[in-house]
Design an enzyme around this catalytic site. Structure first.
Site, PDB file in Angstrom:
ATOM      1  N   ALA A   1     -42.505  20.768   0.637  1.00 29.36           N
ATOM      2  CA  ALA A   1     -42.158  21.537   1.779  1.00 29.36           C
ATOM      3  C   ALA A   1     -43.094  22.105   2.493  1.00 29.36           C
ATOM      4  CB  ALA A   1     -40.639  22.060   1.138  1.00 29.36           C
TER       5      ALA A   1
ATOM      6  N   GLY B   1     -40.326  17.035  -0.922  1.00 29.07           N
ATOM      7  CA  GLY B   1     -39.017  17.752   0.408  1.00 29.07           C
ATOM      8  C   GLY B   1     -39.067  16.789   0.758  1.00 29.07           C
TER       9      GLY B   1
ATOM     10  N   GLU C   1     -37.054  13.488  -0.997  1.00 33.83           N
ATOM     11  CA  GLU C   1     -35.438  14.522  -1.029  1.00 33.83           C
ATOM     12  C   GLU C   1     -35.408  14.090   0.104  1.00 33.83           C
ATOM     13  OE1 GLU C   1     -36.577  18.644  -2.016  1.00 33.83           O
ATOM     14  OE2 GLU C   1     -35.026  18.765  -3.181  1.00 33.83           O
TER      15      GLU C   1
ATOM     16  N   GLU D   1     -42.302  19.766  -7.203  1.00 35.15           N
ATOM     17  CA  GLU D   1     -42.351  21.037  -7.854  1.00 35.15           C
ATOM     18  C   GLU D   1     -42.344  21.554  -8.590  1.00 35.15           C
ATOM     19  OE1 GLU D   1     -40.492  18.366  -5.832  1.00 35.15           O
ATOM     20  OE2 GLU D   1     -39.664  18.626  -4.392  1.00 35.15           O
TER      21      GLU D   1
HETATM   22  C1  3H9 Z   1     -41.371  21.441  -1.975  1.00 38.57           C
HETATM   23  O1  3H9 Z   1     -41.070  20.740  -1.551  1.00 38.57           O
HETATM   24  C2  3H9 Z   1     -40.105  22.593  -2.399  1.00 38.57           C
HETATM   25  C3  3H9 Z   1     -38.293  21.343  -2.013  1.00 38.57           C
HETATM   26  O2  3H9 Z   1     -38.088  20.611  -2.833  1.00 38.57           O
HETATM   27  C4  3H9 Z   1     -37.646  22.537  -1.505  1.00 38.57           C
HETATM   28  C5  3H9 Z   1     -37.609  23.297  -0.562  1.00 38.57           C
HETATM   29  C6  3H9 Z   1     -36.364  24.374  -0.423  1.00 38.57           C
HETATM   30  N1  3H9 Z   1     -47.628  22.387   2.659  1.00 38.57           N
HETATM   31  O3  3H9 Z   1     -54.689  17.950  -1.168  1.00 38.57           O
HETATM   32  P1  3H9 Z   1     -55.597  17.743   0.131  1.00 38.57           P
HETATM   33  C7  3H9 Z   1     -52.727  20.785   2.399  1.00 38.57           C
HETATM   34  S1  3H9 Z   1     -42.499  21.783  -2.322  1.00 38.57           S
HETATM   35  C8  3H9 Z   1     -48.663  22.825   2.530  1.00 38.57           C
HETATM   36  O4  3H9 Z   1     -56.808  18.458   0.046  1.00 38.57           O
HETATM   37  P2  3H9 Z   1     -56.049  15.021  -0.393  1.00 38.57           P
HETATM   38  C9  3H9 Z   1     -53.608  21.246   1.827  1.00 38.57           C
HETATM   39  O5  3H9 Z   1     -53.466  22.852   1.436  1.00 38.57           O
HETATM   40  C10 3H9 Z   1     -43.742  20.872  -2.032  1.00 38.57           C
HETATM   41  N2  3H9 Z   1     -49.376  21.870   2.968  1.00 38.57           N
HETATM   42  O6  3H9 Z   1     -54.998  16.547  -0.108  1.00 38.57           O
HETATM   43  C11 3H9 Z   1     -54.882  20.412   2.605  1.00 38.57           C
HETATM   44  O7  3H9 Z   1     -55.063  21.486   3.081  1.00 38.57           O
HETATM   45  P3  3H9 Z   1     -56.339  22.348   3.707  1.00 38.57           P
HETATM   46  C12 3H9 Z   1     -43.832  19.698  -3.489  1.00 38.57           C
HETATM   47  C13 3H9 Z   1     -49.940  21.302   2.378  1.00 38.57           C
HETATM   48  O8  3H9 Z   1     -55.737  13.457   0.158  1.00 38.57           O
HETATM   49  C14 3H9 Z   1     -54.540  20.148   3.075  1.00 38.57           C
HETATM   50  O9  3H9 Z   1     -52.993  19.133   3.508  1.00 38.57           O
HETATM   51  N3  3H9 Z   1     -44.828  18.285  -2.618  1.00 38.57           N
HETATM   52  C15 3H9 Z   1     -48.956  20.459   1.252  1.00 38.57           C
HETATM   53  O10 3H9 Z   1     -55.846  15.014  -2.334  1.00 38.57           O
HETATM   54  C16 3H9 Z   1     -54.842  18.462   2.364  1.00 38.57           C
HETATM   55  O11 3H9 Z   1     -54.508  18.504   1.087  1.00 38.57           O
HETATM   56  C17 3H9 Z   1     -46.338  19.507  -3.073  1.00 38.57           C
HETATM   57  O12 3H9 Z   1     -45.959  19.515  -4.514  1.00 38.57           O
HETATM   58  C18 3H9 Z   1     -47.846  21.109   1.509  1.00 38.57           C
HETATM   59  N4  3H9 Z   1     -46.501  20.541   0.966  1.00 38.57           N
HETATM   60  O13 3H9 Z   1     -54.117  14.746  -1.078  1.00 38.57           O
HETATM   61  C19 3H9 Z   1     -47.123  18.241  -2.634  1.00 38.57           C
HETATM   62  N5  3H9 Z   1     -49.535  19.776   0.472  1.00 38.57           N
HETATM   63  O14 3H9 Z   1     -56.997  20.786   4.523  1.00 38.57           O
HETATM   64  C20 3H9 Z   1     -48.762  19.154  -2.274  1.00 38.57           C
HETATM   65  C21 3H9 Z   1     -51.060  19.781   1.347  1.00 38.57           C
HETATM   66  O15 3H9 Z   1     -56.478  23.301   4.791  1.00 38.57           O
HETATM   67  N6  3H9 Z   1     -49.622  18.212  -1.899  1.00 38.57           N
HETATM   68  N7  3H9 Z   1     -50.681  20.448   1.794  1.00 38.57           N
HETATM   69  O16 3H9 Z   1     -57.024  22.901   2.760  1.00 38.57           O
HETATM   70  C22 3H9 Z   1     -50.639  17.138  -2.636  1.00 38.57           C
HETATM   71  O17 3H9 Z   1     -50.064  17.160  -3.474  1.00 38.57           O
HETATM   72  C23 3H9 Z   1     -51.657  16.451  -2.100  1.00 38.57           C
HETATM   73  O18 3H9 Z   1     -52.028  17.325  -0.665  1.00 38.57           O
HETATM   74  C24 3H9 Z   1     -51.460  15.208  -1.586  1.00 38.57           C
HETATM   75  C25 3H9 Z   1     -52.721  14.409  -1.043  1.00 38.57           C
HETATM   76  C26 3H9 Z   1     -51.213  14.101  -2.487  1.00 38.57           C
HETATM   77  C27 3H9 Z   1     -50.206  15.174  -0.410  1.00 38.57           C
END
Ligand code: 3H9
Length: 697
Positions: free
Chosen positions: A63, A102, A105, A125
């Site tokens: 999400a 998400g 999901e 999450e």
């Molecule tokens: C969810 O899904 C809830 C659902 O179950 C239900 C809903 C109803 N959103 O980490 P990085 C940005 S909860 C917005 O440096 P990497 C991050 O801020 C979500 N932005 O890169 C950064 O921005 P900036 C569950 C996001 O290659 C840029 O992307 N998902 C999101 O080292 C690059 O990120 C998670 O918890 C996001 N979801 O790692 C996954 N994710 O460049 C969270 C990232 O401006 N994310 N950004 O600083 C991660 O674990 C890592 O970002 C990922 C990439 C592994 C994807």
């Protein structure tokens, strides 16, 4: 049609493509685009099967976290999932990079899944204080059974594509690197074989197998220790259990209720602040994004003690050769022996293979001469805190090291500019403050001296990333950000004991707040002689550092865990601090000597004095520009000192509590106790007067 999600057809495969950099997060635009593209695919009579694939570096990473806390715009994610699962045509998801939250999901709402072998999937999450809120807690257990779903959802850990295949999360793995080609071929196969739609909601086999078992109670019991103080892991278990006890639609409702509870919890706010703060710290104020970065292909370390050895391991772990220099062969052999033992222990626990132990050890060499530093790109000095010795070392490094080498000190308190003054190249001198145990703790507090060049600052921040640490760049002052605040807390903790509290009472208040250990257990771990040496150094420099009962412990060779006795005592082979009546007697004697009559001290007073003194200092650190933003301080405390991430860091916690409450208490203690540490920070006063918080800066 939304621009971020497109539909086109390749042969008989209708292709839905998401293109929303950087991580294809499920923003409102993506959600509505997904629904529209699916509708188009359903109507397209030429499409026998539909394929969902993403552009860029990854499949959907979850999400859009930036939308949390704002009113949810329709369609919501569970609704989108329903559309995908209810598709009349077989729906295939093709995963590359990471399918997270998400994102996973969405994939498991599709009927079939293929992943590149390099891909990873997970439901992280819980790390944001949430639970999977778009069917993850109901669909994942239908694929994997209870145990694995519980593990994945309560830890948020990822699994790689091969394991996902074994677990039944994906149906096929492709070893290539072209996700679109792999997805198209797989979807075509589904169409050619006339495979039906296969809705995960209808799968019951794995549910039946675990129905009525005590796996949930057992798991809850195991979480009591692992997830101490946390809210959402327990809610995750409740939601997963609902999958086994309720029909799918009812289970989804239960998931939604529990998701909303998590969403509204302060822990969610703290953890999401911590998530973004961890990413923000890499963007250093005033340091251009394109600042050149020097190559660091070899590293020298001075000192094979606990710190030097731990630091060396960080570099060897990522394939960078390290030379450690010691004064005596015996110390060198001992240090190298400890490094090997640490690696062997990791191998025993299955974290690395025996081959990796040997590979990493082969990258670490020992030496007794600085001549071996002639060619290294970076030297990190890790000897004990003594300015004269450090200056001597830096003068020698200046003479030996090649032009362009970075000369770093791992000092935890001392003046980087004074150290740099021993060299003819202060622009190459910087602080790189690792936290003990240096091979484990994630923080790297990089300290800029007044003359440190931008290139060197950018390089040490890049080094942090390379060795998988969170780097925070801070200014030069006594103790920098972390230890400057810690020392205020430490002094206050000592005063509290002087006045009548016990060390264990102080520690309990801190562990109840969520720290993994209290002030005194922590100083025993680090060795209480470290603080003693620092106090002695300050006394030698003419500062008025009052006597303390802790100094008496050091004088009796109670140095902490390493001597099995410090503020606490320890049993052979155990790190558990045990209160010691001998220490109580030393404290009682000290009080008598000082003419102090002990009094009852409340836990609230301990909390306020230990925490608010730190926050007041944090505000001064901001005022002076030592930290650029409050979030830099939060990250230092979360990754360097185990401040509970679910409280967002000390400055975020202060904002939540209300800065007016904090200022009032600080003013009260300043009146009652005096001392510079309680003098209210001008910034704190200004923020309160303006009705603002640290987060507004
Ligand atoms: C969810 O899904 C809830 C659902 O179950 C239900 C809903 C109803 N959103 O980490 P990085 C940005 S909860 C917005 O440096 P990497 C991050 O801020 C979500 N932005 O890169 C950064 O921005 P900036 C569950 C996001 O290659 C840029 O992307 N998902 C999101 O080292 C690059 O990120 C998670 O918890 C996001 N979801 O790692 C996954 N994710 O460049 C969270 C990232 O401006 N994310 N950004 O600083 C991660 O674990 C890592 O970002 C990922 C990439 C592994 C994807």
């Amino acid at each position: 049609m939304s621009e971020v999600v497109t539909y086109n057809r390749e042969g008989t495969v209708g292709v839905i493509t998401v293109n929303y950099p950087p991580v294809n997060a499920l923003s409102h635009a993506v959600r509505s685009g997904l629904v529209a593209a699916l509708e188009q695919g359903q109507k397209d009579s030429g499409a026998k099967v539909l394929l969902l694939v993403c552009e860029g570096r990854t499949f959907i990473a979850g999400a859009d976290i930036r939308e949390f806390g704002k009113p949810m715009q329709s369609p919501g994610l569970p609704e989108v999932m329903d559309h995908y699962e209810n598709s009349d045509k077989p729906m295939v998801a093709a995963i590359h990079g990471t399918a997270l939250g998400g994102g996973l999901e969405t994939a498991i709402a599709c009927h079939y899944r293929i992943a590149l072998s390099s891909a990873r999937v997970g439901l992280p999450e819980v790390k944001l204080g949430l639970l999977p809120g778009a069917g993850g807690t109901q669909r994942l257990p239908r694929l994997t059974g209870a145990k694995k779903a519980l593990e994945m959802i309560t830890t948020g850990e990822f699994v790689d594509a091969r394991e996902a295949l074994e677990l039944g999360i994906v149906d096929a793995v492709d070893d290539g690197d072209d996700i679109k080609a792999a997805g198209l071929a797989f979807a075509q196969k589904i169409a050619d074989e006339g495979k039906p739609v296969r809705r995960v909601r209808d799968l019951t086999e794995k549910l039946e197998a675990d129905k009525g078992s005590d796996v949930f109670d057992q798991f809850r019991a195991s979480l009591e220790k692992k997830a101490r103080g946390l809210f959402s892991p327990f809610k995750c278990v409740d939601a997963i259990q609902a999958a086994f006890e309720l029909p799918f639609d009812e289970g989804m409702k239960r998931e939604r209720e529990l998701f909303t509870e998590c969403m509204e919890s302060p822990q969610r706010a703290g953890l999401i602040h911590a998530f973004f703060a961890e990413r923000e710290v890499s963007k250093v104020k005033g340091l251009a994004k394109d600042t050149p970065v020097r190559d660091i292909n070899s590293v020298g370390i001075i000192g094979a003690g606990t710190m030097g050895g731990g630091i060396a391991m960080n570099f060897a772990n990522v394939g960078i050769p390290v030379t450690i220099v010691e004064v005596k062969q015996e110390a060198l052999d001992k240090g190298l022996g400890i490094i090997r033992k640490n690696y062997e222990n990791s191998a025993k626990k299955g974290r690395i293979s025996q081959q990796q132990v040997e590979e990493r050890m082969a990258l670490i060499s020992g030496s007794l001469t600085y001549d071996d530093f002639k060619e290294v790109d970076l030297v990190i000095e890790a000897v004990f805190e003594n300015m004269a010795i450090k200056k001597e070392i830096f003068a020698k490094l200046d003479a030996v090291c090649k032009h362009g080498a970075i000369l770093a000190s791992n000092t935890s308190t001392l003046d980087i500019d004074e150290i740099a003054s021993a060299t003819g190249r202060p622009e190459d001198v910087v602080g790189m403050h690792f936290f003990s145990p240096a091979n484990v703790m994630k923080l790297l507090e990089n300290v800029r001296g007044s003359k440190t060049s931008d290139e060197v600052k950018a390089t040490v921040m890049a080094v942090a990333k390379k060795i998988k640490k969170v780097g925070v760049l801070v200014g030069n002052c006594y103790g920098f950000v972390g230890n400057r605040m810690l020392h205020k807390r430490g002094a206050e903790a000592m005063s509290l004991v002087n006045e009548g509290a016990t060390p264990q009472q102080v520690d309990k208040v801190l562990t109840d707040l969520g720290y993994p250990m209290g002030q005194f257990a922590m100083s025993d771990l680090a060795g209480i002689d470290v603080g003693y040496r620092i106090r002695e150094e300050r006394r030698n420099a003419g500062e008025n550092v009052p006597a303390s009962w802790v100094d008496k412990l050091v004088e009796q060779n109670r140095l902490g865990q390493k001597t099995m006795a410090g503020v606490y005592k320890y049993e052979e082979g155990s790190r558990k601090p045990i209160p010691d009546p001998e220490v109580d007697a030393i404290i009682a004697d000290f009080r008598k000597e000082q003419g102090i009559t002990p009094r009852e001290i409340s836990d609230q007073e301990i909390l306020e004095r230990c925490m608010f003194v730190m926050i007041n200092e944090g505000a001064k650190i901001l005022e002076e520009g030592i930290a650029d933003r409050a979030l830099d301080i939060d990250v230092v405390w979360i990754y360097g000192y185990g401040f509970p991430a679910y409280r967002g860091g000390p400055m975020f916690w202060a904002d939540q509590l209300g800065l007016d409450t904090i200022l009032q208490a600080v003013e009260k203690y300043y009146d009652e106790l005096g001392g510079d540490q309680w003098k209210p920070s001008a910034l704190l006063k200004k923020l309160v007067a303006e009705g603002k918080s640290f987060g507004d800066l």
